[in-house]
Design a protein around this motif. Structure first.
Motif, short mmCIF file in Angstrom:
data_model
loop_
_atom_site.label_atom_id
_atom_site.label_comp_id
_atom_site.label_asym_id
_atom_site.label_seq_id
_atom_site.Cartn_x
_atom_site.Cartn_y
_atom_site.Cartn_z
N ASP A 244 34.07 56.15 -4.11
CA ASP A 244 33.33 57.34 -3.82
C ASP A 244 32.19 57.53 -5.02
O ASP A 244 32.69 57.33 -6.18
N VAL A 245 31.08 58.25 -4.58
CA VAL A 245 30.00 58.34 -5.53
C VAL A 245 29.80 60.00 -5.25
O VAL A 245 29.53 60.55 -4.25
N ALA A 246 29.62 60.50 -6.47
CA ALA A 246 29.11 62.04 -6.58
C ALA A 246 28.33 62.27 -7.70
O ALA A 246 28.30 61.67 -8.81
N LEU A 247 27.38 63.20 -7.53
CA LEU A 247 26.42 63.49 -8.13
C LEU A 247 26.52 64.95 -8.65
O LEU A 247 26.78 66.10 -7.94
N ILE A 248 26.61 65.21 -10.13
CA ILE A 248 26.59 66.57 -10.41
C ILE A 248 25.69 66.65 -11.63
O ILE A 248 25.40 65.88 -12.32
N ASP A 249 25.41 67.98 -11.92
CA ASP A 249 24.56 68.38 -13.17
C ASP A 249 25.32 68.98 -14.17
O ASP A 249 25.75 70.22 -13.66
N THR A 250 25.49 68.75 -15.38
CA THR A 250 26.78 69.45 -16.15
C THR A 250 26.55 69.38 -17.53
O THR A 250 25.70 68.26 -18.05
N ASP A 251 26.92 70.24 -18.23
CA ASP A 251 26.75 70.22 -19.56
C ASP A 251 28.33 69.78 -20.32
O ASP A 251 28.57 69.84 -21.60
N GLY A 252 29.03 69.36 -19.52
CA GLY A 252 30.39 69.02 -19.93
C GLY A 252 31.34 70.25 -20.08
O GLY A 252 32.31 70.18 -20.33
N GLU A 253 30.78 71.60 -19.64
CA GLU A 253 31.62 72.88 -19.76
C GLU A 253 31.74 73.33 -18.53
O GLU A 253 32.87 73.59 -17.85
N ARG A 254 30.50 73.59 -17.91
CA ARG A 254 30.21 74.29 -16.43
C ARG A 254 29.63 73.21 -15.74
O ARG A 254 28.81 72.39 -16.31
N ILE A 255 29.73 73.46 -14.24
CA ILE A 255 28.97 72.71 -13.49
C ILE A 255 27.72 73.40 -13.15
O ILE A 255 27.81 74.33 -12.51
N ALA A 256 26.80 72.91 -13.55
CA ALA A 256 25.51 73.41 -13.19
C ALA A 256 24.97 73.36 -11.84
O ALA A 256 24.48 74.34 -11.16
N ALA A 257 25.03 72.05 -11.13
CA ALA A 257 24.86 72.15 -9.81
C ALA A 257 25.54 70.86 -9.04
O ALA A 257 25.94 69.99 -10.05
#
Ligand SMILES: Nc1ncnc2c1ncn2[C@@H]1O[C@H](COP(=O)(O)OP(=O)(O)OP(=O)(O)O)[C@@H](O)[C@H]1O
Ligand SMILES: [Mg+2]
Length: 373
Positions: free
Chosen positions: A20-33
């Motif tokens: 499984d491959v997944a992409l997210i944008d995050t600061d490690g606290e919240r999920i930005a996208a």
């Protein structure tokens, strides 16, 4: 404030269905996208190598040793993950340099907290060199070395999902993979996680042995049989189910020996109920009754399984995690993208009530790509 990173998470679960491959944008606290996610299935010859690796890994006493088929299996895991990321990025028309970090779980071939041994195969340095992206890997080692269970690890991500969805605590996240695990997100920052018992693993093995099919699609085989109450009672009398958390399990903790005399359908019905009732039994171990339960993982596709869990949860509404707007096939991979972003900043991945570590602990090895020229 920590910087927002573009992170790819990679998960290959014990069901051996694929990467499984997944992409997210995050600061490690919240999920930005949330980016896209995709599964790259293994082919049958790959699965045979991995199943052989499961067998041979039982004899391991050193988590870094790769005797016999384990060396070949490790090379194969690394290769399939590299190919999966390359194909994923090509499909996204994204270049590797647009990705800040990869979280690479690897393939668990053995997990036994009682022996303080958890073994994930896959070489993060080789993956980093090939992809030219920093890779965080070997997520479970530090936790176990500190006296934790080494699992489950997705709980900090589940907490972030609860925040993103804006849902009031107490909530329960249920992941039904090879093994099933829950994260309880309570009020006052309470976070509890543990493996509840079997997920799809036993039912998959039974179905494969009895019908040659890889899994019981929609639970149709189970739905056509009747559970054996005697065997169910025996299975559920295992002291694991009343043990207070934190706790974790190997995929092969429970044996199917007692089911040998049952028909294919009755055995499947028994195992499906076993999964459902052991999940429900976990509610008694929580400080508070959750107001809702959200399921991720392949088991949520099994309609009969969902019906059985729903019935056993006695009034706690059960829904697939899609009800919160998330992709339940990508949750575990997204979790490892999130954990990688946290590991880069040295943030905790596990806590006393999620894995049993004495204090909040970071983890993961960070491998940066070798520079050439
Ligand atoms: N339509 C379906 N009907 C029944 N079972 C299904 C269906 N689709 C998927 N599954 C089950 O989901 C499993 C795969 O789930 P998943 O990928 O979450 O598990 P995993 O790879 O073992 O992950 P984990 O690390 O969480 O154990 C399959 O082996 C199968 O049992
Ligand atoms: Mg899987």
């Amino acid at each position: 404030m920590a910087e927002i990173r573009r992170a790819i998470g990679l998960m290959s679960g014990t069901s051996l269905d694929g990467v499984d491959v997944a992409l997210i944008d995050t600061d490690g606290e919240r999920i930005a996208a949330f980016g896209r996610a995709k599964t790259f299935p293994y082919d049958e010859p790959d699965r045979q190598v991995f199943r052989q690796a499961f067998e041979e890994a039982r004899a391991l006493t050193d988590r870094t040793a790769r005797p016999g088929v384990l060396a070949e299996a490790e090379t194969l895991v690394t290769l399939r993950h590299a190919e999966a990321v390359e194909a994923f990025l090509a499909g996204e028309r994204t270049e590797a340099r647009a990705v800040d970090v990869v979280g690479f779980h690897g393939q668990t071939v053995f997990h036994d907290p009682a022996r303080a041994l958890t073994v994930q195969i896959g070489d993060g340095q080789r993956l980093a060199d090939r992809l030219r992206i920093p890779v965080v890997w070997d997520f479970r080692a530090a936790d176990m070395a500190a006296g934790g269970q080494g699992a489950p690890l997705a709980s900090v991500f589940h907490r972030a999902l609860a925040e993103t969805a804006g849902r009031a605590a107490p909530l329960l996240f249920l992941n039904i993979g090879g093994v099933a695990n829950v994260t309880f997100v309570g009020g006052d920052d309470v976070l509890i996680a543990f493996d509840t018992g079997p997920g799809n693993g036993l039912l998959d093995d039974w179905t494969r042995a009895r019908t040659g099919k890889p899994f019981d699609a929609d639970g149709r085989l189970a739905a056509s049989g009747r559970p054996s109450e005697t065997i169910l009672e025996e299975l559920l009398s295992n002291p694991y189910f009343t043990l207070p958390p934190p706790k974790s399990l190997d995929r092969d903790t429970f044996s199917m020996e007692r089911l040998a005399g049952l028909s294919a359908a009755d055995g499947a019905a028994t195992l499906l109920q076993f999964t459902a009732l052991s999940i429900a039994a976990s509610i008694a171990l929580l400080p508070e009754r959750p107001n809702a339960c959200f399921a991720s993982g392949g088991g949520r596709h099994n309609k009969e399984m969902m019906r059985a869990i729903s019935g056993a949860l006695a009034g706690i509404p059960l829904q697939p995690i899609e009800a919160l707007g998330f992709d339940g096939d990508a949750t575990e991979a997204q979790a490892f993208a999130f954990l990688a972003a946290r590991a880069i900043d040295g943030k905790p991945l596990s806590y006393p009530l999620t894995t049993g570590v004495p204090r909040p602990l970071s983890g993961g090895r960070i491998s940066r790509p070798a520079t050439s020229g």
